[in-house]
Structures are given as structure tokens and as C-alpha cells.
Scaffold this motif. Structure first.
Motif, PDB file in Angstrom:
ATOM      1  N   GLY A  93     -11.471  22.802  -8.714  1.00 66.39           N
ATOM      2  CA  GLY A  93     -12.590  21.785  -8.135  1.00 66.39           C
ATOM      3  C   GLY A  93     -12.250  20.518  -8.449  1.00 66.39           C
ATOM      4  O   GLY A  93     -12.933  19.694  -8.588  1.00 66.39           O
ATOM      5  N   GLU A  94     -10.746  19.954  -8.455  1.00 66.78           N
ATOM      6  CA  GLU A  94     -10.233  18.864  -8.485  1.00 66.78           C
ATOM      7  C   GLU A  94     -10.058  17.986  -7.328  1.00 66.78           C
ATOM      8  O   GLU A  94      -9.581  16.932  -7.269  1.00 66.78           O
ATOM      9  N   LEU A  95     -10.262  18.577  -6.085  1.00 66.35           N
ATOM     10  CA  LEU A  95     -10.330  17.754  -4.925  1.00 66.35           C
ATOM     11  C   LEU A  95     -10.828  16.561  -4.847  1.00 66.35           C
ATOM     12  O   LEU A  95     -10.398  15.430  -4.533  1.00 66.35           O
ATOM     13  N   PRO A  96     -12.289  16.560  -5.259  1.00 63.22           N
ATOM     14  CA  PRO A  96     -12.851  14.978  -5.426  1.00 63.22           C
ATOM     15  C   PRO A  96     -12.039  14.051  -6.048  1.00 63.22           C
ATOM     16  O   PRO A  96     -11.980  12.760  -5.855  1.00 63.22           O
ATOM     17  N   ALA A  97     -11.269  14.484  -7.270  1.00 63.55           N
ATOM     18  CA  ALA A  97     -10.295  13.421  -8.020  1.00 63.55           C
ATOM     19  C   ALA A  97      -9.364  13.137  -6.902  1.00 63.55           C
ATOM     20  O   ALA A  97      -8.919  11.854  -7.264  1.00 63.55           O
ATOM     21  N   VAL A  98      -8.779  13.967  -6.149  1.00 60.45           N
ATOM     22  CA  VAL A  98      -7.555  13.133  -5.308  1.00 60.45           C
ATOM     23  C   VAL A  98      -8.270  12.229  -4.209  1.00 60.45           C
ATOM     24  O   VAL A  98      -7.811  11.257  -3.857  1.00 60.45           O
ATOM     25  N   GLN A  99      -9.593  12.588  -3.884  1.00 59.32           N
ATOM     26  CA  GLN A  99     -10.175  11.607  -3.011  1.00 59.32           C
ATOM     27  C   GLN A  99     -10.527  10.362  -3.610  1.00 59.32           C
ATOM     28  O   GLN A  99     -10.289   9.207  -3.081  1.00 59.32           O
ATOM     29  N   ARG A 100     -11.102  10.560  -4.915  1.00 63.34           N
ATOM     30  CA  ARG A 100     -11.124   9.397  -5.713  1.00 63.34           C
ATOM     31  C   ARG A 100      -9.821   8.144  -6.133  1.00 63.34           C
ATOM     32  O   ARG A 100      -9.859   7.231  -5.724  1.00 63.34           O
ATOM     33  N   VAL A 101      -8.664   9.202  -6.205  1.00 64.43           N
ATOM     34  CA  VAL A 101      -7.359   8.223  -6.178  1.00 64.43           C
ATOM     35  C   VAL A 101      -7.181   7.492  -4.930  1.00 64.43           C
ATOM     36  O   VAL A 101      -6.904   6.293  -4.851  1.00 64.43           O
ATOM     37  N   LEU A 102      -7.328   8.260  -3.938  1.00 66.16           N
ATOM     38  CA  LEU A 102      -6.988   7.746  -2.412  1.00 66.16           C
ATOM     39  C   LEU A 102      -7.807   6.533  -1.999  1.00 66.16           C
ATOM     40  O   LEU A 102      -7.563   5.650  -1.410  1.00 66.16           O
ATOM     41  N   GLN A 103      -9.219   6.798  -2.495  1.00 73.26           N
ATOM     42  CA  GLN A 103      -9.992   5.459  -2.095  1.00 73.26           C
ATOM     43  C   GLN A 103     -10.314   4.519  -3.014  1.00 73.26           C
ATOM     44  O   GLN A 103     -11.283   3.637  -2.917  1.00 73.26           O
ATOM     45  N   SER A 104      -9.628   4.513  -4.297  1.00 77.78           N
ATOM     46  CA  SER A 104     -10.156   3.913  -5.507  1.00 77.78           C
ATOM     47  C   SER A 104      -9.690   2.290  -5.035  1.00 77.78           C
ATOM     48  O   SER A 104      -8.461   2.107  -4.476  1.00 77.78           O
ATOM     49  N   ARG A 105     -10.721   1.379  -5.525  1.00 81.15           N
ATOM     50  CA  ARG A 105     -10.197  -0.075  -5.329  1.00 81.15           C
ATOM     51  C   ARG A 105      -9.627  -0.936  -6.596  1.00 81.15           C
ATOM     52  O   ARG A 105      -9.824  -2.118  -6.483  1.00 81.15           O
ATOM     53  N   ASP A 106      -9.903  -0.256  -7.406  1.00 80.30           N
ATOM     54  CA  ASP A 106      -9.522  -0.792  -8.954  1.00 80.30           C
ATOM     55  C   ASP A 106      -8.140  -0.895  -8.988  1.00 80.30           C
ATOM     56  O   ASP A 106      -7.146   0.126  -9.295  1.00 80.30           O
ATOM     57  N   ALA A 107      -7.421  -1.965  -8.939  1.00 78.68           N
ATOM     58  CA  ALA A 107      -6.200  -2.129  -8.979  1.00 78.68           C
ATOM     59  C   ALA A 107      -5.512  -1.804 -10.250  1.00 78.68           C
ATOM     60  O   ALA A 107      -4.282  -1.249 -10.295  1.00 78.68           O
ATOM     61  N   VAL A 108      -6.240  -2.094 -11.426  1.00 78.29           N
ATOM     62  CA  VAL A 108      -5.460  -1.482 -12.797  1.00 78.29           C
ATOM     63  C   VAL A 108      -5.296  -0.271 -12.638  1.00 78.29           C
ATOM     64  O   VAL A 108      -4.272   0.369 -13.174  1.00 78.29           O
ATOM     65  N   PHE A 109      -6.551   0.300 -12.247  1.00 83.51           N
ATOM     66  CA  PHE A 109      -6.366   2.136 -12.413  1.00 83.51           C
ATOM     67  C   PHE A 109      -5.283   2.582 -11.519  1.00 83.51           C
ATOM     68  O   PHE A 109      -4.681   3.301 -12.131  1.00 83.51           O
ATOM     69  N   LEU A 110      -5.089   1.967 -10.295  1.00 81.99           N
ATOM     70  CA  LEU A 110      -4.247   2.272  -9.302  1.00 81.99           C
ATOM     71  C   LEU A 110      -2.991   2.207  -9.983  1.00 81.99           C
ATOM     72  O   LEU A 110      -1.986   3.024  -9.851  1.00 81.99           O
ATOM     73  N   LEU A 111      -2.637   0.906 -10.525  1.00 76.53           N
ATOM     74  CA  LEU A 111      -1.325   0.595 -11.219  1.00 76.53           C
ATOM     75  C   LEU A 111      -1.218   1.620 -12.269  1.00 76.53           C
ATOM     76  O   LEU A 111       0.225   2.159 -12.528  1.00 76.53           O
ATOM     77  N   CYS A 112      -1.991   1.632 -13.114  1.00 75.23           N
ATOM     78  CA  CYS A 112      -1.789   2.784 -14.199  1.00 75.23           C
ATOM     79  C   CYS A 112      -1.325   4.233 -13.572  1.00 75.23           C
ATOM     80  O   CYS A 112      -0.504   4.826 -14.031  1.00 75.23           O
ATOM     81  N   PHE A 113      -2.127   4.623 -12.570  1.00 75.05           N
ATOM     82  CA  PHE A 113      -1.744   5.951 -11.945  1.00 75.05           C
ATOM     83  C   PHE A 113      -0.473   5.957 -11.352  1.00 75.05           C
ATOM     84  O   PHE A 113       0.287   7.131 -11.393  1.00 75.05           O
ATOM     85  N   VAL A 114      -0.006   5.055 -10.588  1.00 69.62           N
ATOM     86  CA  VAL A 114       1.443   4.904  -9.965  1.00 69.62           C
ATOM     87  C   VAL A 114       2.368   4.963 -11.085  1.00 69.62           C
ATOM     88  O   VAL A 114       3.365   5.647 -10.898  1.00 69.62           O
ATOM     89  N   LEU A 115       2.176   4.234 -12.320  1.00 69.31           N
ATOM     90  CA  LEU A 115       3.092   4.235 -13.288  1.00 69.31           C
ATOM     91  C   LEU A 115       3.126   5.613 -13.876  1.00 69.31           C
ATOM     92  O   LEU A 115       4.361   6.193 -14.190  1.00 69.31           O
ATOM     93  N   SER A 116       2.131   6.369 -14.342  1.00 69.06           N
ATOM     94  CA  SER A 116       2.030   7.576 -14.616  1.00 69.06           C
ATOM     95  C   SER A 116       3.042   8.440 -13.619  1.00 69.06           C
ATOM     96  O   SER A 116       3.978   9.207 -14.072  1.00 69.06           O
ATOM     97  N   CYS A 117       2.659   8.516 -12.351  1.00 71.26           N
ATOM     98  CA  CYS A 117       3.406   9.318 -11.568  1.00 71.26           C
ATOM     99  C   CYS A 117       4.889   9.183 -11.594  1.00 71.26           C
ATOM    100  O   CYS A 117       5.731   9.906 -11.290  1.00 71.26           O
ATOM    101  N   ALA A 118       5.344   7.814 -11.542  1.00 72.69           N
ATOM    102  CA  ALA A 118       6.732   7.241 -11.477  1.00 72.69           C
ATOM    103  C   ALA A 118       7.434   7.651 -12.924  1.00 72.69           C
ATOM    104  O   ALA A 118       8.537   7.863 -12.711  1.00 72.69           O
ATOM    105  N   SER A 119       6.499   7.671 -14.022  1.00 75.12           N
ATOM    106  CA  SER A 119       7.216   7.948 -15.495  1.00 75.12           C
ATOM    107  C   SER A 119       7.776   9.357 -15.468  1.00 75.12           C
ATOM    108  O   SER A 119       8.594   9.469 -16.006  1.00 75.12           O
ATOM    109  N   ALA A 120       7.336  10.171 -14.759  1.00 74.34           N
ATOM    110  CA  ALA A 120       7.578  11.591 -14.675  1.00 74.34           C
ATOM    111  C   ALA A 120       8.831  11.588 -14.239  1.00 74.34           C
ATOM    112  O   ALA A 120       9.873  12.303 -14.853  1.00 74.34           O
ATOM    113  N   PHE A 121       9.176  10.965 -13.281  1.00 70.94           N
ATOM    114  CA  PHE A 121      10.752  10.991 -12.530  1.00 70.94           C
ATOM    115  C   PHE A 121      11.722  10.109 -13.416  1.00 70.94           C
ATOM    116  O   PHE A 121      12.752  10.499 -13.854  1.00 70.94           O
TER     117      PHE A 121
END
Length: 355
Positions: A202-230
Motif C-alpha cells: 500500500g505504498e503507491l501513495p508514497a510514490v505519488q508524494r515523491v513525484l508531486q512534492s514541492r519541498d526542495a529540501v525533502f526532494l534533495l534528501c530523497f535524491v541523495l538517498s537514492c544516489a548514495s546506494a550506488f
């Protein structure tokens, strides 16, 4: 160790610590309690970066084969399970206890190695592991923020990590895959299953939250998290390539100690008790002791290898040797000039394994 080696080791250590703190910031500060969604985007991001770097010829990845994809299915399952449990545990447990519980990976590896490969660790290494485990038990009894599901997830993650390490040890030489190719296959398996888990949980709304978010700091943190894995995988590879797997292992142990004590103050989610603190110290001491014993053991093996090389030179003047390094594989080649230069090789795989 030269300056390049020091920089590679520092890069690996910093990225290893940073990835944990970035992920924890998402879970604790932004209340993003969707670990499967995070794993899905990390997997997607890793595949995209692998494809881009391969296209730019920054990395070398062997051609894709379906039969290899089938062969690594069990390994990839352990890889995905490890990622999912890692994120789920970190979303519930504070960083110091997360590190303590993850240190259970080592005794799990020793147990699986003994059961599956009849491989027994030296008594001194076993004592270091017992000390680490004792510290973990003491720290857990004094944890004022004890969360049973979080503990179960973290210990399950340690077991999944141990299974991954043991399977790599059994299949690594047979498959002969470099680090980036193995990462590619693992993520190809992981992506569809991670997406299914996102939908099932039931996490599909979370995907939508990420794609529609306008919180720049949250998006930066999320992108850094995704990039940090690689980037963490890249840092591990570079540290092993420039130095060796032993250096990578020692840095990994050292960073876990610093990470644990740094986590005491980072997010204000730790209620320190004397028992918990004593357990953290004993656990860290066991981790450091284990790292030292592995260092001594590895150096003894290296000394034995070079003694063999010197002995052959002494007894056979008509032989010559070369030492070659290809990526993370070190090969000592003996050429017998009396036998038409037929080589005998002594290989040392320096791929890093978290044991």
C-alpha cells in the motif's frame, strides 16, 4: 598507503556513514515511513547510473546474458531481502542500536560458513565475535527505546547480509563477475519485485508524494538517498581497487564504531542508559578486536604467499615470476623456463566482503 589510497578509504568511510544518516533523516525528520518505496527508487536510480556510466565508458560491464541472470537469482534474492530489511529496520530503530544489531552479521556468517562450507574461524576471531555479541545483548537490555519489530527486522537483515556474503563466496569464483556487472544483475532482479512490494504494502501513495512534492529540501534528501546506494557501491569498489579488501574491511569496521557514537546525538531519538552505553562500548570493542584479528590473519596469509614465491626463486634459478593486478584480482604467476614457460598461478581475490 599512498595519498590516493587514503582518499579512497576516506571516501568509502564517509559514504558508508553518510548513507545511513541520510536514510535515517528521511525516516525520522520527514516521517517518510515507506522503506519499500525508497528501495524501489534506489534500485531504479542505480540501474540508470550504471547504464549512463557504461555508455560514457567510465565503467566496464560485461555483456548481459539471460543464463547468468538465472544463475544469480538466489544471490539477487538475498541482495534484495538485505536492502528491504535494512531500510525497514532503520525506519524503526535508532542508529546506535541499528549498528549493534547489524554487527550480528559476523556471527551469522561464521555459522553459515561452518554449516555450508565446513569452514571454522580461529579461536581468537571467535572470541572477538562473542565479545561483539555480548555487547549487543547488554546494549539491547538497556535500550530505553526498545522496539521488538525493529529488532527482529534488523537481526533478519543481518542474517540476509550473511547469506549474501556466503553465497558470493561460493559463487564468486565460478561466475567470475566484476562488481558492477554483479550489481547490474542484482538490481535487474530487484526492480520488479520491489515494485510489487510497494503495491502490495500500500505504498503507491508514497510514490505519488515523491513525484508531486514541492519541498526542495525533502526532494534533495530523497535524491541523495537514492544516489548514495550506488555511490556507496562505487566507493567500496574504488577502495578495494586502490588499496585491497583488507583495507576496505578495516575501514568498514571503524566507520561502524564512529557511526554508532555519532548516532547518539544526531536525531535526538536515543535515550541513553548506563547499561545501554556499556553495551555499546563492549560491542564496539569487539568490532575493533575482530578487525584487528582479520588484519593479522590476512597479513599472515600474504606473508605465506610471498614466502612461497621466494622459496621457488631459491630452489629454481631457471624460473621467473610476475605479479599482475586486474581490477580487484591479484595474480602471482610462476613461469618455469625449463617447461616452455608454463605458468602456475596463485590468485588472491580482493573483492570486499562484509564478514
Amino acid at each position: 598507503m599512498n595519498h590516493t589510497g587514503i582518499l579512497a578509504a576516506l571516501f568509502y568511510g564517509l559514504m558508508s556513514v553518510a548513507s545511513v544518516f541520510i536514510n535515517k533523516a528521511l525516516f525520522h525528520v520527514y516521517r517518510f515511513k515507506f522503506p519499500y518505496t525508497l528501495v524501489f527508487f534506489q534500485t531504479l536510480f542505480t540501474l540508470a547510473l550504471l547504464a549512463a556510466m557504461r555508455q560514457l565508458r567510465l565503467i566496464r560491464v560485461t555483456p548481459f546474458h539471460l543464463h547468468v541472470l538465472r544463475r544469480v537469482s538466489l544471490l539477487s534474492f538475498a541482495f534484495l531481502l538485505k536492502l528491504l530489511l535494512d531500510m525497514a529496520a532503520l525506519s524503526r530503530v535508532n542508529i546506535p542500536m541499528y549498528g549493534v544489531l547489524k554487527s550480528a552479521t559476523t556471527p551469522f556468517v561464521l555459522l553459515l560458513d561452518f554449516l555450508l562450507r565446513a569452514k571454522r574461524a580461529s579461536p581468537r576471531i571467535q572470541l572477538a565475535v562473542y565479545t561483539t555479541a555480548l555487547g549487543g545483548v547488554v546494549a539491547g537490555t538497556g535500550d530505553l527505546t526498545f522496539d521488538l519489530p525493529g529488532y527482529v527486522l534488523a537481526l533478519s537483515s543481518a542474517l540476509a547480509t550473511a547469506a549474501y556474503v556466503v553465497i558470493v563466496g561460493k559463487l564468486g569464483e565460478e561466475l567470475a563477475l566484476d562488481s558492477f556487472t554483479l550489481l547490474l544483475y542484482n538490481n535487474c532482479w530487484s526492480l520488479p519485485f520491489a515494485l510489487l512490494l510497494v503495491a502490495a504494502n500500500g505504498e503507491l501513495p508514497a510514490v505519488q508524494r515523491v513525484l508531486q512534492s514541492r519541498d526542495a529540501v525533502f526532494l534533495l534528501c530523497f535524491v541523495l538517498s537514492c544516489a548514495s546506494a550506488f555511490i556507496l557501491n562505487l566507493a567500496t569498489y574504488l577502495c578495494t581497487l586502490v588499496n585491497d579488501s583488507l583495507t576496505t574491511s578495516i575501514v568498514g569496521r571503524t566507520k561502524s564504531i564512529l557511526q554508532g557514537f555519532g548516532g547518539l546525538f544526531a536525531f535526538g531519538d536515543v535515550l541513553v542508559s548506563p547499561t545501554n552505553l556499556v553495551g555499546l562500548i563492549v560491542n564496539s570493542g569487539g568490532v575493533g578486536w575482530y578487525a584487528y584479528e582479520k588484519y593479522v590473519e590476512a597479513r599472515a596469509k600474504q606473508k605465506g604467499a610471498y614466502s612461497l614465491l621466494a622459496e621457488r626463486h631459491h630452489h629454481d634459478a631457471d624460473s621467473r615470476t610476475t605479479i599482475a593486478r586486474d581490477g580487484s584480482q591479484v595474480t602471482i604467476v610462476f613461469y618455469d623456463l625449463k617447461k616452455d614457460d608454463l605458468p602456475l598461478t596463485l590468485n588472491g581475490d580482493t573483492k570486499s566482503q562484509e564478514t
